[in-house]
Design an enzyme around this catalytic site. Structure first.
Site, PDB file in Angstrom:
ATOM      1  N   PRO A  95      30.094  95.636 108.057  1.00 36.05           N
ATOM      2  CG  PRO A  95      29.105  97.030 106.472  1.00 36.05           C
ATOM      3  CD  PRO A  95      29.857  97.063 107.763  1.00 36.05           C
ATOM      4  CB  CYS A  96      30.541  90.116 106.339  1.00 35.54           C
ATOM      5  SG  CYS A  96      30.137  90.027 108.094  1.00 35.54           S
ATOM      6  N   PRO A  97      30.854  91.739 103.470  1.00 39.55           N
ATOM      7  CG  PRO A  97      28.957  92.257 102.190  1.00 39.55           C
ATOM      8  CD  PRO A  97      29.524  92.383 103.581  1.00 39.55           C
ATOM      9  N   PRO A  98      33.254  92.909 102.211  1.00 38.34           N
ATOM     10  CG  PRO A  98      33.658  95.113 102.881  1.00 38.34           C
ATOM     11  CD  PRO A  98      32.726  93.963 103.109  1.00 38.34           C
ATOM     12  CG  PHE A  99      36.873  91.764 105.297  1.00 36.48           C
ATOM     13  CD1 PHE A  99      38.093  92.329 104.959  1.00 36.48           C
ATOM     14  CD2 PHE A  99      35.950  92.549 105.975  1.00 36.48           C
ATOM     15  CE1 PHE A  99      38.397  93.634 105.293  1.00 36.48           C
ATOM     16  CE2 PHE A  99      36.240  93.859 106.319  1.00 36.48           C
ATOM     17  CZ  PHE A  99      37.467  94.411 105.973  1.00 36.48           C
TER      18      PHE A  99
END
Length: 411
Positions: free
Chosen positions: A76-80
């Protein structure tokens, strides 16, 4: 030599299709989203698809795939992401560090993980250094690279930050893929799709759409329906004659007139992502399809990286020593000792001067992903780095509870 791959967080199959094109055979694809799983099953019935939380041992058994040629994933991309809060290790969706730990169990010959450009920013220098150091401890040579999708014939501005790690005997044969020349424009890519139902304005539209697309944003289930991105992206689309306020059900028809221009269909967006027309079908309704497509790793980029990994595993070409890149020297120094260190001690250990405001900024960034103690009593301020706060598979980690409570909104 036959090469196999286990892919985690496989999504709708953008990376999977690219790796297949590069010559890898899928042993397993693991994915949370039901629509994406159905997409994989419909397009590749022979693939084994495990549906559910990739970190749940009831969904799949990593030890059963020990020694696979490649462990790959688009976690998943949302953390970054720059557009988000960049919570990194404290985001319940963060699986990057967990995927690196998975290497200890799976022991693949190579690892491939891709994410958004935000992970390449100074905010995550300590996180990246931790990943490289952990891979080294596991016996792998890791390297990061920012790749532009437009360098690989994808008509889109889509930077992806990619991690590749290989065993020491294979790493010298790895080289990042080289740019393949200018990509086609949006108009060149979509002219046939815009013309298919007899729209008379297709050729004029294609001449106006003479640039590559802004980054396609699939978004998450926490947000609304399908559209082509934030305000800035919508303006860029409008300049090319595309109405970005939503996604169309069908291509424009004969006699259609538009104020801005036609909307794109989900299939058109897939072409912007690098899928060949008609090569892949997507399960679900329009918004579900769009999210799958928008969150994908473009197949041509995955194919290019996959071919580079394949050449390395086959020891093709000339072996070249891989140069080590240090992402965060402050992290490395603090991690190397189990005690407090002052500003002057850190400077001496690194061997170069660091202005105090710069050190404090780096310490502040590290404290977002690591437990960090600051001693501020008698004498100079001193710092001690503690545990990495990311989810690594711990049963009692806060990620598990947050994941369960937010599961319906995680994508």
């Amino acid at each position: 030599m036959s090469l196999n791959v286990v892919e985690i967080c496989a999504g709708a199959g953008g990376q999977a299709l690219g790796l297949e094109e590069a010559g890898f055979e899928h042993e397993l694809a693991v994915e949370l989203d039901a629509h994406a799983c159905q997409t994989l099953r419909e397009n590749r019935p022979s693939w084994k698809v495990a549906e559910g939380d990739v970190a749940d041992p009831d969904v799949w058994n990593p030890a059963a795939y020990r020694g696979v040629s490649l462990l790959a994933g688009g976690v998943p991309c949302p953390p970054f992401t720059i557009a988000g809060k960049q919570l990194g290790a404290t985001d319940e969706r963060d699986l990057f560090a967990w995927a690196v730990e998975l290497v200890a169990t799976v022991q693949p010959r190579a690892l491939l993980l891709e994410n958004v450009r935000g992970l390449s920013m100074p905010r995550f220098a300590g996180y990246r250094q931790h990943v490289l150091d952990r891979l080294a401890a596991l016996g792998y040579v890791g390297e990061w690279q920012l790749l532009q999708a437009s360098d690989f014939s994808v008509p889109q501005l889509r930077p992806r930050f990619v991690l590749v790690a290989l065993r020491p005997e294979d790493a010298p044969y790895f080289a990042w893929p080289q740019a393949q020349g200018a990509p086609p424009t949006v108009g060149e890519t979509l002219l046939d799709a815009m013309s298919v139902d007899g729209w008379e304005g297709a050729e004029d539209w294609a001449r106006k759409a003479n640039k590559i697309a802004p980054t396609i944003v699939g978004g998450s289930k926490k947000h609304g329906g399908a559209d082509l991105g934030p305000t800035r992206a919508k303006r860029a689309w409008a300049e090319m004659g595309v109405d970005a306020l939503g996604v169309a059900d069908n291509p424009p028809r004969a006699g259609d007139r538009f104020n801005v221009g036609p909307k794109l269909t989900a299939d058109m967006v897939a072409q912007i992502q690098g899928w060949e027309p008609g090569s892949w079908t997507f399960s679900g309704r329009k918004t579900a399809k769009y999210r799958q497509i928008g969150n994908a790793f473009p197949p041509p980029v995955a194919a290019a990286v996959g071919r580079s990994i394949k050449r390395a595993l086959n020891h093709e070409g000339v072996a070249t020593e891989r140069a080590s890149v240090e992402h965060d020297p402050v992290y490395k120094i603090l991690r190397s000792v189990d005690d407090f260190m002052t500003h002057s001690q850190i400077e001496r250990a690194i061997g170069t001067a660091i202005e105090l405001p710069d050190l404090e900024r780096r310490i502040s960034l590290l404290s977002r992903d690591f437990d960090l103690e600051i001693r501020n009593g008698q004498g100079p301020v001193a710092y001690r780095l503690g545990a990495f706060r990311a989810f690594l598979g711990q049963e009692g980690h806060v990620r598990n509870e947050l994941f369960l409570s937010n599961r319906s909104r995680i994508s």
